[in-house]
Design a protein around this motif. Structure first.
Motif, PDB file in Angstrom:
ATOM      1  N   LEU A 193       0.836  -1.201   0.000  1.00 34.35           N
ATOM      2  CA  LEU A 193       0.000   0.000   0.000  1.00 34.35           C
ATOM      3  C   LEU A 193       0.865   1.244   0.000  1.00 34.35           C
ATOM      4  CD1 LEU A 193      -3.006  -0.371   2.432  1.00 34.35           C
ATOM      5  CD2 LEU A 193      -3.022   0.139   0.017  1.00 34.35           C
ATOM      6  N   ARG A 194       1.940   1.183   0.786  1.00 38.59           N
ATOM      7  CA  ARG A 194       2.829   2.334   0.902  1.00 38.59           C
ATOM      8  C   ARG A 194       3.348   2.737  -0.477  1.00 38.59           C
ATOM      9  NH1 ARG A 194       7.421   0.858   4.815  1.00 38.59           N
ATOM     10  NH2 ARG A 194       5.935  -0.586   5.754  1.00 38.59           N
ATOM     11  N   VAL A 195       3.785   1.746  -1.245  1.00 42.16           N
ATOM     12  CA  VAL A 195       4.321   2.016  -2.575  1.00 42.16           C
ATOM     13  C   VAL A 195       3.246   2.667  -3.443  1.00 42.16           C
ATOM     14  CG1 VAL A 195       5.245   0.954  -4.642  1.00 42.16           C
ATOM     15  CG2 VAL A 195       5.952   0.131  -2.414  1.00 42.16           C
ATOM     16  N   GLY A 196       2.050   2.090  -3.390  1.00 37.06           N
ATOM     17  CA  GLY A 196       0.970   2.616  -4.217  1.00 37.06           C
ATOM     18  C   GLY A 196       0.576   4.027  -3.821  1.00 37.06           C
ATOM     19  N   LEU A 197       0.537   4.283  -2.525  1.00 38.37           N
ATOM     20  CA  LEU A 197       0.103   5.594  -2.057  1.00 38.37           C
ATOM     21  C   LEU A 197       1.120   6.670  -2.421  1.00 38.37           C
ATOM     22  CD1 LEU A 197      -1.257   4.600   1.452  1.00 38.37           C
ATOM     23  CD2 LEU A 197      -2.597   5.485  -0.434  1.00 38.37           C
ATOM     24  N   LEU A 198       2.405   6.344  -2.266  1.00 33.01           N
ATOM     25  CA  LEU A 198       3.431   7.354  -2.546  1.00 33.01           C
ATOM     26  C   LEU A 198       3.486   7.684  -4.031  1.00 33.01           C
ATOM     27  CD1 LEU A 198       6.247   6.281  -0.129  1.00 33.01           C
ATOM     28  CD2 LEU A 198       5.094   8.473  -0.166  1.00 33.01           C
ATOM     29  N   ALA A 199       3.063   6.744  -4.857  1.00 31.40           N
ATOM     30  CA  ALA A 199       3.079   7.014  -6.297  1.00 31.40           C
ATOM     31  C   ALA A 199       1.923   7.906  -6.710  1.00 31.40           C
ATOM     32  CB  ALA A 199       3.024   5.700  -7.067  1.00 31.40           C
ATOM     33  N   ASN A 200       1.040   8.216  -5.791  1.00 33.80           N
ATOM     34  CA  ASN A 200      -0.134   9.010  -6.146  1.00 33.80           C
ATOM     35  C   ASN A 200      -0.527   9.893  -4.962  1.00 33.80           C
ATOM     36  OD1 ASN A 200      -2.234   9.978  -7.621  1.00 33.80           O
ATOM     37  ND2 ASN A 200      -3.529   8.157  -7.362  1.00 33.80           N
ATOM     38  N   VAL A 201       0.214  10.983  -4.775  1.00 33.95           N
ATOM     39  CA  VAL A 201      -0.065  11.907  -3.678  1.00 33.95           C
ATOM     40  C   VAL A 201      -0.689  13.159  -4.265  1.00 33.95           C
ATOM     41  CG1 VAL A 201       0.903  13.137  -1.705  1.00 33.95           C
ATOM     42  CG2 VAL A 201       1.991  11.052  -2.521  1.00 33.95           C
ATOM     43  N   VAL A 202      -1.778  13.606  -3.672  1.00 31.73           N
ATOM     44  CA  VAL A 202      -2.378  14.854  -4.139  1.00 31.73           C
ATOM     45  C   VAL A 202      -2.539  15.791  -2.944  1.00 31.73           C
ATOM     46  CG1 VAL A 202      -4.794  14.135  -3.936  1.00 31.73           C
ATOM     47  CG2 VAL A 202      -4.167  15.854  -5.599  1.00 31.73           C
ATOM     48  N   VAL A 203      -2.210  17.058  -3.172  1.00 34.42           N
ATOM     49  CA  VAL A 203      -2.281  18.053  -2.107  1.00 34.42           C
ATOM     50  C   VAL A 203      -3.486  18.947  -2.369  1.00 34.42           C
ATOM     51  CG1 VAL A 203      -1.054  19.882  -0.907  1.00 34.42           C
ATOM     52  CG2 VAL A 203       0.209  18.001  -1.918  1.00 34.42           C
ATOM     53  N   VAL A 204      -4.345  19.088  -1.377  1.00 32.87           N
ATOM     54  CA  VAL A 204      -5.480  19.999  -1.493  1.00 32.87           C
ATOM     55  C   VAL A 204      -5.455  20.963  -0.310  1.00 32.87           C
ATOM     56  CG1 VAL A 204      -6.899  18.305  -2.707  1.00 32.87           C
ATOM     57  CG2 VAL A 204      -7.051  18.475  -0.244  1.00 32.87           C
ATOM     58  N   GLY A 205      -6.267  22.003  -0.371  1.00 31.84           N
ATOM     59  CA  GLY A 205      -6.333  22.966   0.721  1.00 31.84           C
ATOM     60  C   GLY A 205      -5.564  24.232   0.415  1.00 31.84           C
ATOM     61  N   GLY A 206      -6.031  25.330   0.995  1.00 31.98           N
ATOM     62  CA  GLY A 206      -5.535  26.653   0.623  1.00 31.98           C
ATOM     63  C   GLY A 206      -4.076  26.908   0.923  1.00 31.98           C
ATOM     64  N   ASN A 207      -3.518  26.280   1.971  1.00 34.79           N
ATOM     65  CA  ASN A 207      -2.119  26.575   2.300  1.00 34.79           C
ATOM     66  C   ASN A 207      -1.165  26.147   1.204  1.00 34.79           C
ATOM     67  OD1 ASN A 207      -2.881  27.533   4.782  1.00 34.79           O
ATOM     68  ND2 ASN A 207      -2.625  25.559   5.777  1.00 34.79           N
ATOM     69  N   SER A 208      -1.597  25.199   0.375  1.00 33.66           N
ATOM     70  CA  SER A 208      -0.690  24.729  -0.665  1.00 33.66           C
ATOM     71  C   SER A 208      -0.495  25.797  -1.729  1.00 33.66           C
ATOM     72  CB  SER A 208      -1.235  23.450  -1.299  1.00 33.66           C
ATOM     73  OG  SER A 208      -2.476  23.700  -1.889  1.00 33.66           O
ATOM     74  N   LEU A 209      -1.268  26.880  -1.664  1.00 34.29           N
ATOM     75  CA  LEU A 209      -1.095  27.960  -2.630  1.00 34.29           C
ATOM     76  C   LEU A 209       0.056  28.885  -2.239  1.00 34.29           C
ATOM     77  CD1 LEU A 209      -4.827  28.819  -3.234  1.00 34.29           C
ATOM     78  CD2 LEU A 209      -3.259  27.859  -4.887  1.00 34.29           C
ATOM     79  N   ILE A 210       0.569  28.738  -1.027  1.00 37.72           N
ATOM     80  CA  ILE A 210       1.699  29.563  -0.615  1.00 37.72           C
ATOM     81  C   ILE A 210       2.879  29.239  -1.518  1.00 37.72           C
ATOM     82  CG2 ILE A 210       3.288  30.089   1.257  1.00 37.72           C
ATOM     83  CD1 ILE A 210       1.099  29.341   3.208  1.00 37.72           C
ATOM     84  N   GLU A 211       3.527  30.306  -1.982  1.00 31.93           N
ATOM     85  CA  GLU A 211       4.624  30.138  -2.933  1.00 31.93           C
ATOM     86  C   GLU A 211       5.705  29.229  -2.353  1.00 31.93           C
ATOM     87  OE1 GLU A 211       6.206  33.953  -3.962  1.00 31.93           O
ATOM     88  OE2 GLU A 211       8.008  33.000  -4.768  1.00 31.93           O
ATOM     89  N   GLY A 212       6.166  28.297  -3.126  1.00 30.93           N
ATOM     90  CA  GLY A 212       7.268  27.446  -2.691  1.00 30.93           C
ATOM     91  C   GLY A 212       6.849  26.257  -1.856  1.00 30.93           C
ATOM     92  N   PHE A 213       5.561  26.119  -1.581  1.00 33.00           N
ATOM     93  CA  PHE A 213       5.113  25.028  -0.717  1.00 33.00           C
ATOM     94  C   PHE A 213       5.356  23.672  -1.367  1.00 33.00           C
ATOM     95  CE2 PHE A 213       1.892  21.976   0.543  1.00 33.00           C
ATOM     96  CZ  PHE A 213       1.890  22.066   1.920  1.00 33.00           C
ATOM     97  N   MET A 214       4.948  23.560  -2.629  1.00 29.60           N
ATOM     98  CA  MET A 214       5.032  22.249  -3.278  1.00 29.60           C
ATOM     99  C   MET A 214       6.472  21.776  -3.478  1.00 29.60           C
ATOM    100  SD  MET A 214       2.072  20.985  -3.524  1.00 29.60           S
ATOM    101  CE  MET A 214       2.347  19.624  -4.643  1.00 29.60           C
ATOM    102  N   PRO A 215       7.386  22.621  -3.989  1.00 34.83           N
ATOM    103  CA  PRO A 215       8.773  22.153  -4.135  1.00 34.83           C
ATOM    104  C   PRO A 215       9.382  21.712  -2.801  1.00 34.83           C
ATOM    105  CG  PRO A 215       8.471  24.238  -5.281  1.00 34.83           C
ATOM    106  CD  PRO A 215       7.206  23.962  -4.560  1.00 34.83           C
ATOM    107  N   ARG A 216       9.111  22.479  -1.740  1.00 35.84           N
ATOM    108  CA  ARG A 216       9.682  22.118  -0.447  1.00 35.84           C
ATOM    109  C   ARG A 216       9.130  20.780   0.040  1.00 35.84           C
ATOM    110  NH1 ARG A 216      11.231  24.951   4.306  1.00 35.84           N
ATOM    111  NH2 ARG A 216      11.880  23.383   5.827  1.00 35.84           N
ATOM    112  N   LEU A 217       7.814  20.606  -0.103  1.00 36.06           N
ATOM    113  CA  LEU A 217       7.201  19.357   0.357  1.00 36.06           C
ATOM    114  C   LEU A 217       7.761  18.173  -0.417  1.00 36.06           C
ATOM    115  CD1 LEU A 217       5.102  17.948   2.087  1.00 36.06           C
ATOM    116  CD2 LEU A 217       3.410  18.408   0.337  1.00 36.06           C
ATOM    117  N   GLU A 218       7.895  18.354  -1.724  1.00 37.17           N
ATOM    118  CA  GLU A 218       8.400  17.259  -2.536  1.00 37.17           C
ATOM    119  C   GLU A 218       9.845  16.936  -2.163  1.00 37.17           C
ATOM    120  OE1 GLU A 218       7.638  17.705  -6.653  1.00 37.17           O
ATOM    121  OE2 GLU A 218       8.458  15.743  -7.155  1.00 37.17           O
ATOM    122  N   ALA A 219      10.662  17.992  -1.973  1.00 39.96           N
ATOM    123  CA  ALA A 219      12.074  17.767  -1.657  1.00 39.96           C
ATOM    124  C   ALA A 219      12.208  17.050  -0.310  1.00 39.96           C
ATOM    125  CB  ALA A 219      12.810  19.098  -1.629  1.00 39.96           C
TER     126      ALA A 219
END
Lengths: 251, 443
Positions: free
Chosen positions: B353-379
């Motif tokens: 399950l872990r493998v499957g879940l990590l291959a398909n992560v989606v981020v929702v919610g307003g805080n993810s609109l903060i600049e630089g949030f997604m690159p930092r989370l991914e890194a």
């Protein structure tokens, strides 16, 4: 000292807005709000606080601050609903609409109910055990899943190296996770939701990087500790500002 | 299984109010089922979920009336949703009546002829769920109703939602990171079902960030403790997440004033001046690069004639505030950040399950609109996830409405909806305890 006891009388009624809560005993997170031991830390036989340990006063201040930061509604100002409210249609609806309770009352209720159902084995402890095991596994193993492939008991090194080693090299079963067990999956899917208070993420593990300390005044690195209250500041200038406004010594 | 009669009545009604009842905003839209057109982001209205009161003009604004507000100074809010759960039904009822049964045309519906699909936060106390069910059927009398954990509905839509077509099947493995106003939750889903024991929650959400910004500005500059609206606007406009902890240290140095006698010039690529609105000429403020001369003038005197402006200089507040999402321990919250919470949630699940879940992560919610949030989370996630695992992390095209869109697509397919809806007749017959059990997944 005379013994005083309040006797229940007929006028005592259950008021909305508060409830009795089962005392679950020692809870370190609540001690900070209401420290029982007012003695100096130095007088405690277990010895002095460590360099980075927080005093009870600091813990109280931090807990209060976090509670303040995540508060939804200001209890001091009550905003009335504009216009004439429509009449609730049933007695039940009227009761629910007239509740003036806040979220903490509901969460306390939930806690109390949980405490009453103590005979049921606490769910969370199980999951913590599993969780810790999982964490340990993750940190140490190269995740080519050593537990999936059985331990290398048979050494095919010298015996039939030509046939077996090719197979072993091409074999991907070591890097493929074990297939999903139907029963485990069923158990996971049908598990009841955790209570709210138990759904929070765990603190960073003890071996992780230490907590970063910032200046209480300007937000730069907090390299100096205030001698009076233990807060961190970055330099003399901020120390003066800190003592003038935020120092906990006299708080 | 619902009895035959009720199934007929539920399907006879072909309009569903899909309502994501968030603490900060309601995401709502009327979705016709069995229609050929698929719902899109445009069908969703975002409405403030609050009743606001201004001390200045003595006006009270209910929900969407806030758009008409011209003076956000010292605006006080009453929010019916606390910690993500509907607590105060007096206020919530007023807001629902105003939006769905009031004079406004857009979302008006007759509850007796409408289905309701209500989305809630995970781990809701049972008593509150029960209250909610009772109000929906006894006060509003919706024809039929389904209550579910909101972000699970993200499984019914793809991240690039606009192009994809709705499918009756949910995504098989999906890990939803919902970073919202109240808090941040990690929700692993399998076939659209929530793996309840692996749900994890962080205290840090948009509300905490705004309040922290408010506290810092009040400590360092002006008293802004009453200016929640303004500080939220400032946070949305200027805050950014640094790409790494090392860059955080660098930026912190660039915004430092230096010691007494060893003053440094502030780096104007990081430090900005926010021009505060005066609510006479401007309702909204704006940011511009820091100008030391201007801020010195501010201390001296302002021109008596001509435009006056009040500046709020913002240095390390810009990145120290959203940093709490990744390091809650910076202000003493004893939790690991979002990446740590994700790993904690996954660690109790089987490896497949872990493998499957990590291959398909989606981020929702307003805080993810903060600049630089997604690159930092991914890194940060990449460093924690074993290198053999595939890590695929995307943000919903519109992260605020993403879960709503999933729910809308769910609701537009009558055969899916029929399975889950409970009609008022059934509720009247079997009661709220039965209903709670049924929504919890027991049949």
């Amino acid at each position: 000292m005379p013994h005083v006891e309040v006797l229940p009388n007929s006028a005592a009624s259950v008021a909305p807005g508060w409830t009795y809560v089962v005392d679950t005993g020692y809870d370190p997170s609540k001690v900070a709000f209401n420290p029982k031991n007012k003695k100096r830390a130095a007088a405690v036989p277990s010895g002095q606080r460590g360099e980075n340990d927080l005093s009870a006063r600091q813990q109280t201040a931090i807990a209060r601050r976090i509670a303040e930061l995540e508060r939804d509604n200001d209890p001091k100002q009550m905003i009335a609903i504009p216009g004439k409210p429509s009449v609730p249609k049933t007695q039940n609806a009227r009761r629910i609409i007239q509740y003036q309770r806040q979220i903490k009352h509901w969460l306390d209720d939930e806690e109390a109910q949980l405490a009453q159902q103590q005979q049921v084995p606490p769910l969370r402890r199980e999951t913590t055990g599993v969780r810790n095991a999982g964490l340990r596994r993750q940190s140490t193993m190269p995740p080519t899943s050593t537990e999936a492939t059985p331990a290398p008991t048979l050494p095919p090194l010298r015996m039939d190296i030509d046939a077996a080693s090719d197979d072993a090299l091409l074999d991907v079963s070591g890097s493929v996770p074990p297939p999903l067990d139907h029963a485990t999956l069923e158990a996971l899917l049908s598990a009841p939701p955790l209570p709210y208070s138990q759904s929070f993420a765990a603190p960073t593990p003890a071996g992780g990087p230490p907590q970063r300390q910032f200046c209480d005044n300007c937000g730069y690195w907090g390299t100096i500790k205030c001698r009076k209250c233990g807060a961190r500041v970055c330099g003399l200038e901020c120390k003066d500002a800190h003592e003038a406004t935020r120092c906990l010594k006299w708080a | 299984m619902p009895p035959k009669g009720s199934r007929k009545s539920a399907s006879a009604i072909n309009k569903t109010l899909v309502l994501d009842n968030g603490a900060y905003t309601l995401k709502a839209g009327l979705v016709p089922s069995n229609s050929q057109s698929t719902p899109s982001y445009d069908d969703c209205s975002v409405i403030p979920n609050c009743i606001a009161r201004s001390h200045r003009d003595k006006c009270t604004y209910t929900a969407s009336e806030l758009d008409d507000c011209k003076d956000f100074g010292e605006l006080a809010f009453r929010r019916p949703v606390e910690k993500g759960f509907i607590v105060n039904w007096e206020a919530e009822k007023a807001i629902w009546e105003h939006e769905f049964m009031g004079a406004k045309e857009a979302l008006r519906c007759e509850p007796r002829e409408t289905n309701l699909l209500l989305m809630e936060k995970p781990n809701c106390p049972k008593e509150l769920q029960k209250n909610c069910d009772e109000i929906v059927f006894e006060q509003f009398e919706f024809a039929a109703y389904y209550r579910c954990v909101g972000p699970t509905m993200a499984a019914y839509t793809a991240p690039n939602a606009a192009s994809s077509t709705p499918s009756p099947l949910p995504q098989e493995c999906l890990l939803v990171i919902d970073t919202s106003y109240t808090d941040t939750t990690i929700l692993p889903l399998f076939n659209g079902k929530l793996l309840q024991s692996a749900v994890r929650r962080l205290t840090v959400g948009g509300k905490l960030l705004t309040n922290y910004m408010k506290e810092l500005s009040s400590l360092r500059h002006y008293n802004m403790m009453e200016e929640t609206y303004l500080l939220n606007e400032i946070k949305e406009a200027v805050s950014y997440v640094t790409p790494s902890p090392q860059q955080y240290a660098k930026d912190l140095d660039r915004t430092w004033r230096g010691r007494l006698g060893d003053r440094r010039e502030l780096d104007s690529s990081v430090v900005v001046d926010y021009v505060l609105p005066d609510y006479e000429n401007a309702i909204h403020g704006h940011a511009r690069p820091h100008d030391p001369a201007k801020s010195r003038m501010r201390r001296g005197m302002q021109p008596v004639q001509g435009p006056r402006e009040d500046l709020l200089p913002l240095g390390n507040e810009r990145f120290a505030v959203p940093e709490l999402l990744f390091n809650p321990s910076d202000i003493g919250i004893q939790e690991s950040g979002i990446p740590g919470a994700v790993m904690e949630s996954l660690s109790i699940l089987p490896e497949a399950l872990r493998v499957g879940l990590l291959a398909n992560v989606v981020v929702v919610g307003g805080n993810s609109l903060i600049e630089g949030f997604m690159p930092r989370l991914e890194a940060e996630l990449r460093t924690l996830v074993p290198s053999e695992y595939l890590l695929n992390i995307t943000r919903g095209e519109d992260p605020v409405k993403h879960a709503w869109l999933g729910a809308a697509r769910f609701a537009s397919q009558p055969e899916l909806l029929r399975e889950v809806l409970v009609s008022k007749a059934e509720y009247d017959e079997k009661g709220s305890t039965w209903l709670a059990r049924r929504f919890a997944g027991e049949r």
